[in-house]
Design a protein around this motif. Sequence first.
Motif, PDB file in Angstrom:
ATOM      1  N   UNK A  22       2.506   9.137  11.622  1.00 19.76           N
ATOM      2  CA  UNK A  22       3.279  10.131  12.376  1.00 19.76           C
ATOM      3  C   UNK A  22       4.772   9.956  12.131  1.00 19.76           C
ATOM      4  N   UNK A  23       5.236   8.714  12.153  1.00 24.37           N
ATOM      5  CA  UNK A  23       6.663   8.484  11.948  1.00 24.37           C
ATOM      6  C   UNK A  23       7.087   8.876  10.537  1.00 24.37           C
ATOM      7  N   UNK A  24       6.301   8.488   9.528  1.00 22.56           N
ATOM      8  CA  UNK A  24       6.639   8.821   8.149  1.00 22.56           C
ATOM      9  C   UNK A  24       6.642  10.333   7.939  1.00 22.56           C
ATOM     10  N   UNK A  25       5.682  11.029   8.508  1.00 20.79           N
ATOM     11  CA  UNK A  25       5.617  12.481   8.389  1.00 20.79           C
ATOM     12  C   UNK A  25       6.834  13.131   9.036  1.00 20.79           C
ATOM     13  N   UNK A  26       7.183  12.680  10.231  1.00 24.15           N
ATOM     14  CA  UNK A  26       8.354  13.241  10.903  1.00 24.15           C
ATOM     15  C   UNK A  26       9.652  12.911  10.170  1.00 24.15           C
ATOM     16  N   UNK A  36       2.990  10.996  -8.343  1.00 23.39           N
ATOM     17  CA  UNK A  36       4.145  11.608  -7.689  1.00 23.39           C
ATOM     18  C   UNK A  36       4.607  10.780  -6.499  1.00 23.39           C
ATOM     19  N   UNK A  37       3.675  10.104  -5.829  1.00 27.49           N
ATOM     20  CA  UNK A  37       4.045   9.221  -4.717  1.00 27.49           C
ATOM     21  C   UNK A  37       4.805   8.003  -5.225  1.00 27.49           C
ATOM     22  N   UNK A  38       4.335   7.432  -6.336  1.00 26.55           N
ATOM     23  CA  UNK A  38       5.009   6.266  -6.909  1.00 26.55           C
ATOM     24  C   UNK A  38       6.410   6.621  -7.371  1.00 26.55           C
ATOM     25  N   UNK A  39       6.599   7.854  -7.836  1.00 25.58           N
ATOM     26  CA  UNK A  39       7.899   8.270  -8.352  1.00 25.58           C
ATOM     27  C   UNK A  39       8.973   8.235  -7.277  1.00 25.58           C
ATOM     28  N   UNK A  40       8.634   8.602  -6.047  1.00 29.91           N
ATOM     29  CA  UNK A  40       9.648   8.598  -4.998  1.00 29.91           C
ATOM     30  C   UNK A  40       9.994   7.181  -4.562  1.00 29.91           C
ATOM     31  N   UNK A  41       9.009   6.280  -4.625  1.00 32.06           N
ATOM     32  CA  UNK A  41       9.290   4.880  -4.289  1.00 32.06           C
ATOM     33  C   UNK A  41      10.246   4.281  -5.314  1.00 32.06           C
ATOM     34  N   UNK A  42       9.988   4.555  -6.585  1.00 31.06           N
ATOM     35  CA  UNK A  42      10.859   4.032  -7.634  1.00 31.06           C
ATOM     36  C   UNK A  42      12.262   4.629  -7.552  1.00 31.06           C
ATOM     37  N   UNK A  62       6.392  13.430   0.809  1.00 26.37           N
ATOM     38  CA  UNK A  62       5.684  13.073   2.049  1.00 26.37           C
ATOM     39  C   UNK A  62       4.853  11.829   1.741  1.00 26.37           C
ATOM     40  N   UNK A  63       5.538  10.708   1.750  1.00 29.27           N
ATOM     41  CA  UNK A  63       4.952   9.454   1.274  1.00 29.27           C
ATOM     42  C   UNK A  63       4.986   8.405   2.374  1.00 29.27           C
ATOM     43  N   UNK A  64       3.977   7.592   2.358  1.00 30.91           N
ATOM     44  CA  UNK A  64       3.892   6.488   3.303  1.00 30.91           C
ATOM     45  C   UNK A  64       3.803   5.171   2.540  1.00 30.91           C
ATOM     46  N   UNK A  65       4.687   4.259   2.893  1.00 30.05           N
ATOM     47  CA  UNK A  65       4.519   2.881   2.439  1.00 30.05           C
ATOM     48  C   UNK A  65       3.951   2.105   3.617  1.00 30.05           C
ATOM     49  N   UNK A  66       2.797   1.519   3.406  1.00 30.45           N
ATOM     50  CA  UNK A  66       2.190   0.706   4.446  1.00 30.45           C
ATOM     51  C   UNK A  66       2.429  -0.762   4.102  1.00 30.45           C
ATOM     52  N   UNK A  67       2.951  -1.491   5.073  1.00 34.20           N
ATOM     53  CA  UNK A  67       3.359  -2.880   4.850  1.00 34.20           C
ATOM     54  C   UNK A  67       2.298  -3.860   5.337  1.00 34.20           C
ATOM     55  N   UNK A  68       2.286  -5.024   4.717  1.00 27.65           N
ATOM     56  CA  UNK A  68       1.480  -6.147   5.179  1.00 27.65           C
ATOM     57  C   UNK A  68       2.434  -7.218   5.692  1.00 27.65           C
ATOM     58  N   UNK A  69       2.189  -7.677   6.913  1.00 30.79           N
ATOM     59  CA  UNK A  69       3.082  -8.612   7.597  1.00 30.79           C
ATOM     60  C   UNK A  69       2.338  -9.909   7.901  1.00 30.79           C
ATOM     61  N   UNK A  70       2.975 -11.030   7.602  1.00 27.70           N
ATOM     62  CA  UNK A  70       2.384 -12.349   7.882  1.00 27.70           C
ATOM     63  C   UNK A  70       3.496 -13.355   8.101  1.00 27.70           C
ATOM     64  N   UNK A  71       3.130 -14.502   8.641  1.00 30.20           N
ATOM     65  CA  UNK A  71       4.072 -15.614   8.769  1.00 30.20           C
ATOM     66  C   UNK A  71       4.160 -16.381   7.453  1.00 30.20           C
ATOM     67  N   UNK A 100       0.856  -1.182   0.000  1.00 29.53           N
ATOM     68  CA  UNK A 100       0.000   0.000   0.000  1.00 29.53           C
ATOM     69  C   UNK A 100       0.890   1.230   0.000  1.00 29.53           C
ATOM     70  N   UNK A 101       0.841   1.998  -1.069  1.00 33.15           N
ATOM     71  CA  UNK A 101       1.661   3.197  -1.212  1.00 33.15           C
ATOM     72  C   UNK A 101       0.746   4.398  -1.347  1.00 33.15           C
ATOM     73  N   UNK A 102       0.957   5.398  -0.498  1.00 38.20           N
ATOM     74  CA  UNK A 102       0.057   6.552  -0.543  1.00 38.20           C
ATOM     75  C   UNK A 102       0.793   7.822  -0.133  1.00 38.20           C
ATOM     76  N   UNK A 103       0.474   8.935  -0.792  1.00 42.52           N
ATOM     77  CA  UNK A 103       0.979  10.217  -0.296  1.00 42.52           C
ATOM     78  C   UNK A 103       0.310  10.572   1.023  1.00 42.52           C
ATOM     79  N   UNK A 104       1.075  11.204   1.903  1.00 35.85           N
ATOM     80  CA  UNK A 104       0.512  11.784   3.119  1.00 35.85           C
ATOM     81  C   UNK A 104       0.189  13.233   2.803  1.00 35.85           C
ATOM     82  N   UNK A 105      -1.070  13.570   2.840  1.00 34.28           N
ATOM     83  CA  UNK A 105      -1.471  14.948   2.568  1.00 34.28           C
ATOM     84  C   UNK A 105      -1.300  15.790   3.828  1.00 34.28           C
ATOM     85  N   UNK A 106      -0.831  16.998   3.651  1.00 37.08           N
ATOM     86  CA  UNK A 106      -0.837  17.981   4.731  1.00 37.08           C
ATOM     87  C   UNK A 106      -2.081  18.824   4.475  1.00 37.08           C
ATOM     88  N   UNK A 107      -3.096  18.588   5.277  1.00 37.11           N
ATOM     89  CA  UNK A 107      -4.441  19.096   4.995  1.00 37.11           C
ATOM     90  C   UNK A 107      -4.864  20.131   6.025  1.00 37.11           C
TER      91      UNK A 107
END
Length: 378
Positions: free
Chosen positions: A202-206, A278-284, A313-322, A137-144
């Motif tokens: 919060x961590x990604x924004x900081x 623009x969010x995808x561009x920073x990940x790449x 100001x981008x957030x990558x959200x991870x999915x974690x499993x065994x 899950x890749x998403x920009x963090x908006x400053x709103x």
Amino acid sequence: MKIARNRGVASIAALTLALGLAACSDSGNGGEETSSAPATTEAGGESTGGSGGSLSGTINGSGASSQVNAQQAWRDNFTANTGAIVNYEATGSGTGRDQFIAGEVHYTGTDSILSAEELEGAKQRCGGEEPLELPLYISPIAIAFNLDGIENVNMSAEVIAKIFDGKITEWDDNAITSLNPDIELPSLPIIPVNRADDSGTSENFQQYLVEASDAWPYEPSDTWPITGTQSAEKTTGVVNLVKTTPGAITYADASQIGDLGTVAVEVAGEYLEYSPEAAAAIVDGSEPTEDATDRLLTVDLKRDGSIKGAYPVVMISYLVACTQYDDANTAEIVKEFFTYMASEEGQKKAAEANGGNAPISDTLRESAMKAIDQIKTN
């Protein structure tokens, strides 16, 4: 510079509980057996491939509230096409990680990578094997913000940092007006709103504030470092508070800000509004973390604002499993669900539901599928 897993500390209670559990406990619901109830949700979408409606049972997940719309789209379409039921509770990233380590859920969504301590706890929970940690899950963090009649304001990282640190307190401060000569900003107090709960957002924004400016003096973490602020829990909480508070400003997953005004941030000498592209561009344009593996597909985002056309100001959200579960049926559902989330169709459904996140690239999908294939189903 590649980063290591030195961010955050896992809950001692959760780690202690995890060490006392049987290897990779499957209960995921407080010890109860998984349900075999048939699917009750109807949704459109093609088959996820591989199951053809033959799965039965339930898996439970919890974690990042940023993923809530994507998770709903994934669950609806997956359930309709496989017969398995997936539950997801938006508890926040920190709680989700704790619950996964403690064996209370089968998978978790997190906006921050697992810390070294959390990774060790996850290995213990997963029978001594390294878990999957996949950026699906890749998403920009908006400053709103909430300013009547104003939809967009230019800001540098330094200005943003000083606003959230309480150093710039009025909307018509020269530091803001000088960047917006064509906008009449009101003489109105700025009310910064932050997450009250442990939040990967919060961590990604900081992290952005630290990398793109010299004005943020705090170590980025899930916990907001300043006390006595206006705050609310989860993404919906901060967004709703800003919507009802003139002059307020916050940071939130872009897909959930509604009609709030947004900040265009300084990037390579220009001001750039958020967008999925623009969010995808920073990940790449970023590199893997120094400890990334074929299961831990963690990314060291380059957030300093130096990549032209890339929203920092981008957030990558991870999915974690065994990769192994005591119950083969549980493992099969987890494997099929993760396969669906990473699939082109799954990414498309999430983007349609959100209207703000960026589908993963084909290259990242290939790596994710190879990792998911390591889940043992027999």
